[in-house]
Design an enzyme around this catalytic site. Structure first.
Site, mmCIF file in Angstrom:
data_model
loop_
_atom_site.group_PDB
_atom_site.id
_atom_site.type_symbol
_atom_site.label_atom_id
_atom_site.label_comp_id
_atom_site.label_asym_id
_atom_site.label_seq_id
_atom_site.Cartn_x
_atom_site.Cartn_y
_atom_site.Cartn_z
ATOM 1 N N TYR A 110 0.811 -1.225 0.000
ATOM 2 C CA TYR A 110 0.000 0.000 0.000
ATOM 3 C C TYR A 110 0.841 1.270 0.000
ATOM 4 O O TYR A 110 1.876 1.330 0.658
ATOM 5 C CB TYR A 110 -0.849 0.063 1.268
ATOM 6 C CG TYR A 110 -1.878 -1.019 1.422
ATOM 7 C CD1 TYR A 110 -2.796 -1.294 0.411
ATOM 8 C CD2 TYR A 110 -1.967 -1.744 2.607
ATOM 9 C CE1 TYR A 110 -3.757 -2.277 0.572
ATOM 10 C CE2 TYR A 110 -2.931 -2.726 2.778
ATOM 11 C CZ TYR A 110 -3.816 -2.986 1.758
ATOM 12 O OH TYR A 110 -4.771 -3.945 1.926
ATOM 13 N N ASP B 255 -15.796 -9.205 -1.743
ATOM 14 C CA ASP B 255 -16.599 -8.034 -2.123
ATOM 15 C C ASP B 255 -17.715 -8.449 -3.080
ATOM 16 O O ASP B 255 -18.847 -7.963 -2.979
ATOM 17 C CB ASP B 255 -15.709 -6.966 -2.770
ATOM 18 C CG ASP B 255 -14.596 -6.522 -1.832
ATOM 19 O OD1 ASP B 255 -14.797 -6.563 -0.605
ATOM 20 O OD2 ASP B 255 -13.519 -6.155 -2.330
HETATM 21 O O1 LIG Z 1 -6.786 -4.014 0.370
HETATM 22 C C1 LIG Z 1 -7.473 -3.012 0.394
HETATM 23 O O2 LIG Z 1 -7.427 -2.230 1.302
HETATM 24 C C2 LIG Z 1 -8.414 -2.716 -0.677
HETATM 25 O O3 LIG Z 1 -9.384 -2.087 -0.405
HETATM 26 C C3 LIG Z 1 -8.135 -3.241 -2.050
HETATM 27 C C4 LIG Z 1 -8.931 -4.399 -2.549
HETATM 28 O O4 LIG Z 1 -9.583 -4.017 -3.744
HETATM 29 C C5 LIG Z 1 -9.913 -4.955 -1.588
HETATM 30 O O5 LIG Z 1 -9.305 -5.168 -0.378
HETATM 31 C C6 LIG Z 1 -10.483 -6.251 -1.988
HETATM 32 O O6 LIG Z 1 -11.355 -6.700 -0.974
#
Ligand SMILES: O=C(O)C(=O)C[C@H](O)[C@H](O)CO
Length: 327
Positions: free
Chosen positions: A119, A275
């Site tokens: 991230y 999701d």
């Molecule tokens: O990992 C994360 O924080 C996200 O929101 C990205 C992904 O698209 C999401 O987690 C999938 O559930």
């Protein structure tokens, strides 16, 4: 949208079926396998647990709104344009001058294993979502709130927003679904994560943990016991995702069952399955389908999601879902 909201308010009709909030990110998915540091080619896509669900619901024909914040940058413009293009209302997505939008890198998934993600989201505009950004009229225009543990993990203020949004919707007679979506790297410690996620989950009507998440959150091993943990604390429905094995559900009224998973010949990337599952379940419950059928739809939508590399690209339209149901 503003005018439509007012008009619907006067008519006592909901302008939205579902409202959600949280962070969406630009995502760069590796074209090659191996260490992200060595990958030269990436494809840009969209990521974000709440927007994945919002898009899944919109593709199934529901009216969905997403409240968020993006930076005044190209990622922010990309995020807004991508979510809007899916028919999700973005009238409550604020572009914040001087702040940045988040992005993430995702490794290329191999052999159905969960790919590594990295991230770049700390201090992003969306992570600064705070109670003062809550829009009561907008939330009231929806029948249902879908919340996840990702937005709760982003910052103290985003966590406070989550509690406020869920409390507000429950107080106003709306239903609330909550997907724990555990992201341990975003929390200060596992103990804080467990405490805060359970605090939010126990405020919701419908809680949707994965089996592994349920074990971490409750200390129980079996789906039946994980469900009991939440049902004893006021939740009305617990649906536990069991991966390829399908899902287990149990209600406060004592209804329970197992719905087997869909067969998927080629699992490309499992991210986004939960999701899709949430989009399938919430859409079906809001349409009034019986619980077992709603869980079957959830499994099906989740199965669509894992057949592509992106987190939301595989989510089906209503026509695709209907075609599968008839096959
Ligand atoms: O990992 C994360 O924080 C996200 O929101 C990205 C992904 O698209 C999401 O987690 C999938 O559930």
């Amino acid at each position: 949208m503003e005018q439509e909201l007012r008009q619907k308010e006067i008519q006592g009709v909901h302008a939205l079926d579902v409202v959600t909030y949280g962070e969406a990110m630009a995502m760069f998915v590796a074209e090659e396998t191996g260490d992200l540091a060595a990958v030269a080619h990436f494809t840009r896509r969209l990521a974000g647990a709440e927007t994945n669900v919002a898009i899944g619901l919109a593709r199934l024909g529901l009216r969905v709104g997403w409240l968020s914040r993006v930076g005044d940058d190209s990622f922010g413009r990309f995020i807004r344009a991508s979510v809007q293009a899916e028919g999700v209302d973005c009238s409550r997505v604020v572009t914040v001058a001087g702040q940045t939008s988040a992005f993430q890198l995702k490794a290329r998934a191999e052999n159905g294993a969960d790919p590594l993600v990295e991230y770049f989201r700390k201090g992003s505009a969306a992570s600064r979502l705070a109670p003062e950004h809550f829009d009561a009229a907008y939330f009231l225009s929806a029948r249902h709130l879908h919340a996840t543990g990702v937005a709760a993990a982003l910052s103290e203020t985003s966590l406070a927003f989550a509690g406020q949004a869920i409390d507000f919707m429950r107080e106003h007679g709306r239903t609330v679904s909550f997907d724990p979506n555990l992201r341990p790297t975003l929390w200060p410690s596992q103990a804080v994560m467990v405490e805060q996620i359970n605090r939010l989950a126990c405020k919701a009507d419908w809680v949707l943990p994965g089996l592994g998440e349920g074990k971490i959150l409750t200390g129980h091993e079996l789906p039946h016991d994980i469900a009991s943990f939440y049902l004893q604390r006021g939740v009305r429905l617990v649906v536990i995702k069991l991966g390829a094995d399908g899902a287990y559900y149990r209600t406060a009224e004592g209804d329970s069952g197992m719905v087997p998973g869909e067969r998927v010949a080629n699992v490309v990337d499992t991210v986004g399955a939960g999701d899709g599952f949430a989009a399938g379940l919430v859409s079906a419950l809001l349409e009034g389908l019986p619980l077992a059928q709603a869980v079957r739809r959830a499994n099906r939508v989740g199965a669509f999601a894992i057949q592509v590399a992106g987190d939301m690209e595989g989510l089906p339209t209503r026509a695709q879902l209907d075609a599968l149901a008839q096959s």
